[in-house]
Design a protein around this motif. Sequence first.
Motif, PDB file in Angstrom:
ATOM      1  N   UNK A 114     -22.234 -29.446 -51.090  1.00  0.00           N
ATOM      2  CA  UNK A 114     -21.919 -28.381 -52.092  1.00  0.00           C
ATOM      3  C   UNK A 114     -22.895 -27.532 -52.239  1.00  0.00           C
ATOM      4  N   UNK A 115     -22.634 -26.314 -52.176  1.00  0.00           N
ATOM      5  CA  UNK A 115     -23.644 -25.261 -52.764  1.00  0.00           C
ATOM      6  C   UNK A 115     -23.327 -24.677 -54.082  1.00  0.00           C
ATOM      7  N   UNK A 116     -23.969 -25.009 -55.091  1.00  0.00           N
ATOM      8  CA  UNK A 116     -23.555 -24.576 -56.471  1.00  0.00           C
ATOM      9  C   UNK A 116     -24.554 -23.927 -57.248  1.00  0.00           C
ATOM     10  N   UNK A 117     -24.359 -22.470 -57.694  1.00  0.00           N
ATOM     11  CA  UNK A 117     -23.475 -21.458 -57.319  1.00  0.00           C
ATOM     12  C   UNK A 117     -23.665 -21.414 -55.683  1.00  0.00           C
ATOM     13  N   UNK A 118     -22.778 -20.787 -55.056  1.00  0.00           N
ATOM     14  CA  UNK A 118     -22.599 -20.565 -53.530  1.00  0.00           C
ATOM     15  C   UNK A 118     -23.409 -19.511 -53.165  1.00  0.00           C
ATOM     16  N   UNK A 119     -24.318 -19.375 -52.223  1.00  0.00           N
ATOM     17  CA  UNK A 119     -25.003 -18.188 -51.639  1.00  0.00           C
ATOM     18  C   UNK A 119     -24.040 -18.021 -50.453  1.00  0.00           C
ATOM     19  N   UNK A 120     -23.730 -16.709 -50.438  1.00  0.00           N
ATOM     20  CA  UNK A 120     -23.905 -15.449 -50.964  1.00  0.00           C
ATOM     21  C   UNK A 120     -22.809 -15.166 -51.958  1.00  0.00           C
ATOM     22  N   UNK A 121     -21.727 -15.922 -52.139  1.00  0.00           N
ATOM     23  CA  UNK A 121     -20.631 -15.346 -53.191  1.00  0.00           C
ATOM     24  C   UNK A 121     -21.073 -15.311 -54.546  1.00  0.00           C
ATOM     25  N   UNK A 122     -21.952 -16.352 -54.950  1.00  0.00           N
ATOM     26  CA  UNK A 122     -22.470 -16.520 -56.189  1.00  0.00           C
ATOM     27  C   UNK A 122     -21.369 -17.186 -57.215  1.00  0.00           C
ATOM     28  N   UNK A 123     -20.371 -17.759 -56.593  1.00  0.00           N
ATOM     29  CA  UNK A 123     -19.287 -18.654 -57.282  1.00  0.00           C
ATOM     30  C   UNK A 123     -19.642 -20.033 -57.680  1.00  0.00           C
ATOM     31  N   UNK A 124     -19.256 -20.447 -58.578  1.00  0.00           N
ATOM     32  CA  UNK A 124     -19.718 -21.855 -59.136  1.00  0.00           C
ATOM     33  C   UNK A 124     -18.445 -22.687 -58.826  1.00  0.00           C
ATOM     34  N   UNK A 125     -19.069 -23.836 -58.646  1.00  0.00           N
ATOM     35  CA  UNK A 125     -18.118 -25.196 -58.471  1.00  0.00           C
ATOM     36  C   UNK A 125     -18.008 -25.825 -59.575  1.00  0.00           C
ATOM     37  N   UNK A 126     -16.626 -26.312 -59.871  1.00  0.00           N
ATOM     38  CA  UNK A 126     -16.669 -26.987 -61.254  1.00  0.00           C
ATOM     39  C   UNK A 126     -16.750 -28.398 -61.017  1.00  0.00           C
ATOM     40  N   UNK A 127     -16.916 -28.896 -62.189  1.00  0.00           N
ATOM     41  CA  UNK A 127     -17.284 -30.241 -62.446  1.00  0.00           C
ATOM     42  C   UNK A 127     -16.101 -31.254 -61.950  1.00  0.00           C
ATOM     43  N   UNK A 128     -14.824 -30.647 -62.160  1.00  0.00           N
ATOM     44  CA  UNK A 128     -13.385 -31.500 -61.749  1.00  0.00           C
ATOM     45  C   UNK A 128     -13.647 -31.507 -59.952  1.00  0.00           C
ATOM     46  N   UNK A 129     -13.944 -30.412 -59.581  1.00  0.00           N
ATOM     47  CA  UNK A 129     -13.742 -30.213 -58.016  1.00  0.00           C
ATOM     48  C   UNK A 129     -14.660 -31.072 -57.488  1.00  0.00           C
ATOM     49  N   UNK A 130     -16.041 -31.171 -58.032  1.00  0.00           N
ATOM     50  CA  UNK A 130     -17.142 -32.024 -57.358  1.00  0.00           C
ATOM     51  C   UNK A 130     -16.766 -33.509 -57.484  1.00  0.00           C
ATOM     52  N   UNK A 131     -16.190 -33.920 -58.606  1.00  0.00           N
ATOM     53  CA  UNK A 131     -15.682 -35.262 -58.686  1.00  0.00           C
ATOM     54  C   UNK A 131     -14.650 -35.474 -57.909  1.00  0.00           C
ATOM     55  N   UNK A 132     -13.719 -34.770 -57.662  1.00  0.00           N
ATOM     56  CA  UNK A 132     -12.627 -35.097 -56.608  1.00  0.00           C
ATOM     57  C   UNK A 132     -13.201 -35.192 -55.411  1.00  0.00           C
ATOM     58  N   UNK A 133     -14.165 -34.519 -55.078  1.00  0.00           N
ATOM     59  CA  UNK A 133     -14.785 -34.411 -53.614  1.00  0.00           C
ATOM     60  C   UNK A 133     -15.348 -36.006 -53.665  1.00  0.00           C
ATOM     61  N   UNK A 168     -22.607 -30.239 -62.852  1.00  0.00           N
ATOM     62  CA  UNK A 168     -23.988 -30.268 -63.010  1.00  0.00           C
ATOM     63  C   UNK A 168     -24.415 -31.702 -62.180  1.00  0.00           C
ATOM     64  N   UNK A 169     -25.341 -31.152 -61.285  1.00  0.00           N
ATOM     65  CA  UNK A 169     -25.747 -31.857 -60.377  1.00  0.00           C
ATOM     66  C   UNK A 169     -26.427 -33.291 -60.731  1.00  0.00           C
ATOM     67  N   UNK A 170     -27.054 -33.163 -61.944  1.00  0.00           N
ATOM     68  CA  UNK A 170     -27.733 -34.549 -62.149  1.00  0.00           C
ATOM     69  C   UNK A 170     -26.804 -35.400 -63.028  1.00  0.00           C
ATOM     70  N   UNK A 171     -25.815 -34.726 -63.584  1.00  0.00           N
ATOM     71  CA  UNK A 171     -24.516 -35.681 -64.192  1.00  0.00           C
ATOM     72  C   UNK A 171     -24.071 -36.550 -63.047  1.00  0.00           C
ATOM     73  N   UNK A 172     -23.775 -35.723 -61.759  1.00  0.00           N
ATOM     74  CA  UNK A 172     -23.263 -36.397 -60.560  1.00  0.00           C
ATOM     75  C   UNK A 172     -24.333 -37.477 -60.170  1.00  0.00           C
ATOM     76  N   UNK A 173     -25.543 -37.071 -60.189  1.00  0.00           N
ATOM     77  CA  UNK A 173     -26.395 -38.068 -59.562  1.00  0.00           C
ATOM     78  C   UNK A 173     -26.693 -39.548 -60.382  1.00  0.00           C
ATOM     79  N   UNK A 174     -26.203 -39.269 -61.802  1.00  0.00           N
ATOM     80  CA  UNK A 174     -26.471 -40.351 -62.757  1.00  0.00           C
ATOM     81  C   UNK A 174     -25.147 -41.313 -62.316  1.00  0.00           C
TER      82      UNK A 174
END
Length: 365
Positions: free
Chosen positions: A157-176, A203-209
């Motif tokens: 997951x590239x958050x924010x994505x290079x090159x589009x600069x778009x953010x990935x939401x908490x809900x989307x990453x949890x779903x993944x 927030x990557x660190x929240x997901x890590x925890x």
Amino acid sequence: MAFRHRQEIDTLPSYKQGKPAPRVEGRRSFKISSNENPFNPLPSVKAAIADQALGVINRYPDMRGWSVVERLADETGVKVENIQLGCGSTEVITQLVNLVAGKGDEVVYPWRSFEAYPIIVTTAGATSIQVPLTAGGSHDIDAMIAAVNEHTRLVIVNNPNNPTSTSVSDGEVRRLLDSVPKDVLVLIDEAYVQFNTDACTCVGMDMFREYPNVVVAQTFSKAYGLAGLRIGYAIGPEDVIDGMRKVALPFGVSAAAQAAAVASLDAYDELADRVNTLIAERNRVVSRLREQGWVIPEPNANFFWLPLDGRTDRIARYFEDAGLAVRVFSGEGIRITIGEREANDLVIDVCARIHSIAYPEALSV
Ligand SMILES: Cc1ncc(COP(=O)(O)O)c(C=O)c1O
């Protein structure tokens, strides 16, 4: 010369470095093609390199980078066993891919995204599964979930994505994360995390925890302005970090990079002011361009994206002629880094002049 080698390397494009500032007679030109920090290095950081590193360049650096690792452990509240350094986060991502994926294994990631991903995956001998972004330049999380199978070893997951600069939401990453098997690692690449102002961001660190299979990669190259020194890090489960250390480039992170990283953490308030300035500049430039009629995905990094499809190459030369080196993805769009105010003003001027070329249909309404 014909020489025996791995044929899959022939399929790879070489990594393209952002172009240097073009020469324009009698005018200042700017390099806004590599998502670098435009501010000069802090005096305290230069002093730390001079005091702690210059006198010992005849010695190999501390391979574990303890001064940085201990400091990051203090700041993040994780154990030192959860942290691994690399020559930029490019190297920690490389370590992770080399650890988990080889011949017959797959690595799933969004595309277009960071250009190093395909190079790293192919070099490891594994197969890239590139999942196209949505029309708006965001991760297509459902398609990424659908791409995971028994061969998958890593999802990026590239958050924010290079090159589009778009953010990935908490809900989307949890779903993944809730869909991916627990023995498949998920890398959250947060190279631009300090610029991400999306209230709903993951927030990557929240997901890590919360999840056992998450690795977070961050870098000192962007917000901290140390791109030239090459230092980044991963935070992940202890056994993953242990494995990454085995495949790491020995002595990859120089003493100068380690000294500069600690000094930068010491100076974070000063650096945060610079980050806030760049965020304000990003928002100023993007809102001016939107007023001009440009379509731009919501930016959350120190750059933004002009999706131009077939018009890209025609538009690109106007930036070059004006003295702006931007990052051109032929047939897709242009990525523009937020630079010095003067560079940003020039971007606004050039875009005002070329809007009708980028959007000829706007003329007929
Ligand atoms: C998405 C992303 N990840 C990682 C990196 C790696 O940066 P570095 O190796 O300088 O830490 C970059 C650099 O441009 C990037 O854009």
